[in-house]
Design a protein around this motif. Structure first.
Motif, PDB file in Angstrom:
ATOM      1  N   ARG A  63     -27.846  16.840 122.142  1.00 29.42           N
ATOM      2  CA  ARG A  63     -28.685  17.624 121.233  1.00 29.42           C
ATOM      3  C   ARG A  63     -27.921  18.807 120.643  1.00 29.42           C
ATOM      4  NH1 ARG A  63     -32.752  20.968 124.488  1.00 29.42           N
ATOM      5  NH2 ARG A  63     -30.746  21.987 124.873  1.00 29.42           N
ATOM      6  N   ASP A  64     -27.205  19.545 121.473  1.00 35.01           N
ATOM      7  CA  ASP A  64     -26.531  20.769 121.024  1.00 35.01           C
ATOM      8  C   ASP A  64     -25.281  20.500 120.196  1.00 35.01           C
ATOM      9  OD1 ASP A  64     -28.476  22.181 122.335  1.00 35.01           O
ATOM     10  OD2 ASP A  64     -27.254  22.656 124.093  1.00 35.01           O
ATOM     11  N   THR A  65     -24.666  19.315 120.359  1.00 33.71           N
ATOM     12  CA  THR A  65     -23.421  19.008 119.644  1.00 33.71           C
ATOM     13  C   THR A  65     -23.618  18.059 118.471  1.00 33.71           C
ATOM     14  OG1 THR A  65     -22.939  17.132 121.111  1.00 33.71           O
ATOM     15  CG2 THR A  65     -22.060  19.291 121.755  1.00 33.71           C
ATOM     16  N   ALA A  66     -24.847  17.683 118.178  1.00 30.66           N
ATOM     17  CA  ALA A  66     -25.116  16.681 117.132  1.00 30.66           C
ATOM     18  C   ALA A  66     -24.461  15.355 117.487  1.00 30.66           C
ATOM     19  CB  ALA A  66     -24.645  17.170 115.759  1.00 30.66           C
ATOM     20  N   ASN A  67     -24.609  14.974 118.745  1.00 32.62           N
ATOM     21  CA  ASN A  67     -24.199  13.648 119.228  1.00 32.62           C
ATOM     22  C   ASN A  67     -22.678  13.427 119.256  1.00 32.62           C
ATOM     23  OD1 ASN A  67     -26.989  12.634 119.462  1.00 32.62           O
ATOM     24  ND2 ASN A  67     -26.967  12.750 117.223  1.00 32.62           N
TER      25      ASN A  67
ATOM     26  N   PHE B  99     -25.764   5.185 122.867  1.00 32.71           N
ATOM     27  CA  PHE B  99     -26.902   6.008 122.429  1.00 32.71           C
ATOM     28  C   PHE B  99     -26.408   6.992 121.372  1.00 32.71           C
ATOM     29  CE2 PHE B  99     -27.670   4.898 126.919  1.00 32.71           C
ATOM     30  CZ  PHE B  99     -28.834   4.174 126.776  1.00 32.71           C
ATOM     31  N   PRO B 100     -26.252   6.550 120.128  1.00 27.29           N
ATOM     32  CA  PRO B 100     -25.712   7.420 119.072  1.00 27.29           C
ATOM     33  C   PRO B 100     -26.593   8.618 118.747  1.00 27.29           C
ATOM     34  CG  PRO B 100     -25.607   5.099 118.435  1.00 27.29           C
ATOM     35  CD  PRO B 100     -26.476   5.182 119.645  1.00 27.29           C
ATOM     36  N   ASP B 101     -27.862   8.560 119.106  1.00 27.15           N
ATOM     37  CA  ASP B 101     -28.793   9.645 118.783  1.00 27.15           C
ATOM     38  C   ASP B 101     -29.484  10.113 120.058  1.00 27.15           C
ATOM     39  OD1 ASP B 101     -30.601  11.421 117.756  1.00 27.15           O
ATOM     40  OD2 ASP B 101     -31.552  10.014 116.357  1.00 27.15           O
ATOM     41  N   TRP B 102     -29.385  11.396 120.354  1.00 29.33           N
ATOM     42  CA  TRP B 102     -29.971  11.932 121.577  1.00 29.33           C
ATOM     43  C   TRP B 102     -31.493  11.825 121.592  1.00 29.33           C
ATOM     44  CZ3 TRP B 102     -33.571  15.825 121.476  1.00 29.33           C
ATOM     45  CH2 TRP B 102     -33.670  16.576 120.296  1.00 29.33           C
TER      46      TRP B 102
END
Length: 490
Positions: free
Chosen positions: A46-50, A260-263
């Protein structure tokens, strides 16, 4: 994790040099708890944009420079085992105290992190049971075990470590198979986990400040300086622990990020609680259903519990030595129970602190821990410059300048950069704690008119309460030295 070290005599003595390179590396990796990469994956994504692997890569680079500094100073001061000891010896006792006081945050709070992770595991398996019940049960169980005995568990540590790595390897193989079938990113080779549109360096640094606590443990191997078979082992063990631990984190994070490319896959309905707590059970379930979730959770549970026992016992012992040296009130913190041969007050106190895991999130506690750890790491780099370049005068050749000034200076700047990007609440809380330390230091030194007492968790603590020396017919309790020396702390 902890291990068995036995002084030669009841009143203190030398530690036995019987640890080889890989035994020490195994202890460091066990303390790092490899499965923690899955616990924090959601919040870091979430914090690193994946780009979780990018955060681990940055943290690894920082830790490598710091590990090199640890290796150098550990060789020069082989009897020491902590950042504040190095700073005390190379710069000044009062500054050493402040580094120790600040890093005490991560000593005290690390057992709480293990408690938070265990809570999240059990909440995932038993969602109908309130989380606070697991916190209380965990605190009571761990506190009771250490209250009664703190026997070393290096062999158990190695078993748990191997089990965790095998489970992680199986997980990676399953993910690769699913990627080949088109799941997730649909490929096993991509730069997206490290760089893609929308990623900023600030976000990566923010993620690195979270994952750097995953590396806490590589510096724990300095605790075994007096038990290594040879002086050349320690620098190699420290660096190997960082590199191998970093490689495990990177491989696991890379393939998990591809799968999981998207958190947001971990936060159904936008529920942030799913990513603020451990995402390990969710990852296991999505990759392998209930079976893999159970196996991966079991691996994480075992590794976390073992780390929790070691960290709880270690900070209890550190408080004991501080009490023995009157850095903390001697009658309270320096007390050893004559029946259990353990620092019972300290053990119960740490257990009570762990109860605070009920309202807190893993993200916030990890940030507070990193405040103290990064301060310690920064000053270890500074101590290399102070010891070698200033005290020893090793600054006259380009080689010496590079080894003892440039390299540690880079490490110092990198750890300082991560520290500056910490969670704002961690910076505020850590600063308040540091100010309290300055005030306490003024009291201890009577306004800086005398030297502060030293406290080194390597120092022998047996015999503090003048326990009776056993007769030949009544041999010394074999647990005594183990109970008072649960090495494995940072």
């Amino acid at each position: 994790m902890s291990m068995k070290t036995k002084p030669l005599a009841q009143g203190g003595g030398t530690l036995k040099r019987n640890l080889g390179l890989w035994a020490i590396v195994g202890l460091g990796l066990g303390y790092m708890t490899p499965t923690v990469v899955f616990d924090t994956f959601g919040m870091v994504g979430r914090d690193t944009a994946n780009v979780v692997p990018a955060a681990y890569l940055v943290a690894l680079v920082v830790m490598v420079f710091t590990a090199i500094s640890y290796g150098k100073i550990a060789s020069a001061i082989p009897s020491a085992g902590s950042a504040y000891t190095y700073v005390r010896e190379s710069i000044h006792p009062n500054l050493g105290f402040m580094v120790g006081w600040t890093s005490l945050i991560d000593y005290v709070l690390l057992p709480m992190v293990n408690c938070l992770i265990i809570r999240s595991y059990l909440e995932a398996l038993f969602p109908d049971i309130p989380g606070w019940i697991w916190v209380v049960l965990y605190c009571v169980l761990v506190t009771a075990i250490i209250y009664l005995t703190m026997r070393g568990t290096s062999n158990a540590n190695m078993v748990l470590l191997v089990f965790s790595i095998i489970v992680m390897a199986v997980f990676v193989v399953m993910v690769i198979a699913q990627l080949a079938q088109g799941h997730g990113a649909g490929t096993v080779a991509s730069i997206a986990p490290f760089l893609h549109d929308g990623v900023t360096m600030g976000a990566v640094l923010m993620g690195a400040t979270i994952v750097c606590f995953s590396f806490i443990g590589f510096d724990a191997v300095t605790m075994y300086a007096e038990e290594a078979k040879g002086p050349k082992i320690m620098p190699r063990a420290i660096l190997l622990t960082v590199i191998l631990g970093g490689a495990i984190f990177l491989v696991a994070a890379y393939f998990t990020q591809l799968r999981f490319p998207d958190w947001n896959e971990f936060a159904p309905g936008g529920d942030m609680q799913y990513v603020e707590d451990s995402t390990l059970p969710i990852i296991g379930h999505l990759v392998g259903g209930d079976v893999l979730r159970a196996v991966l959770t079991a691996a994480g549970f075992c590794a976390t519990l073992a780390s929790g026992l070691a960290s709880h016992a270690s900070v209890s012992r550190m408080l004991l030595v501080m009490g023995r040296n009157n850095v903390l009130p001697r009658r309270v913190f320096g007390y050893i129970n004559p029946r259990t041969h353990t620092p019972t007050f300290n053990i119960v106190l740490v257990g009570a602190i762990c109860l605070l895991a009920i309202p807190f999130s893993l993200e916030l506690i990890a940030a507070w821990i990193n405040f103290g750890a990064l301060i310690a790491f920064t000053f270890v780099n500074v101590s290399v410059i102070a010891w070698f370049a200033v005290r020893k005068g090793l600054r006259r050749t380009p080689r010496d300048v590079f080894r003892y000034i440039v390299m540690p200076a880079i490490g110092m700047l990198l750890t300082g950069l991560l520290w500056a990007n910490l969670h704002q609440d961690a910076l505020i809380g850590g600063t308040v704690w540091a100010v309290l330390g300055v005030i306490y230091l003024l009291v201890l030194t009577r306004g800086f008119r005398r030297k502060v007492a030293s406290f080194d968790e390597n120092e022998t603590v047996t015999g503090f309460n003048k326990l009776p020396v056993p007769s030949p017919q009544q041999p010394l309790d074999d647990d005594l030295d183990d109970e008072l020396d649960p090495t494995g702390a940072r």
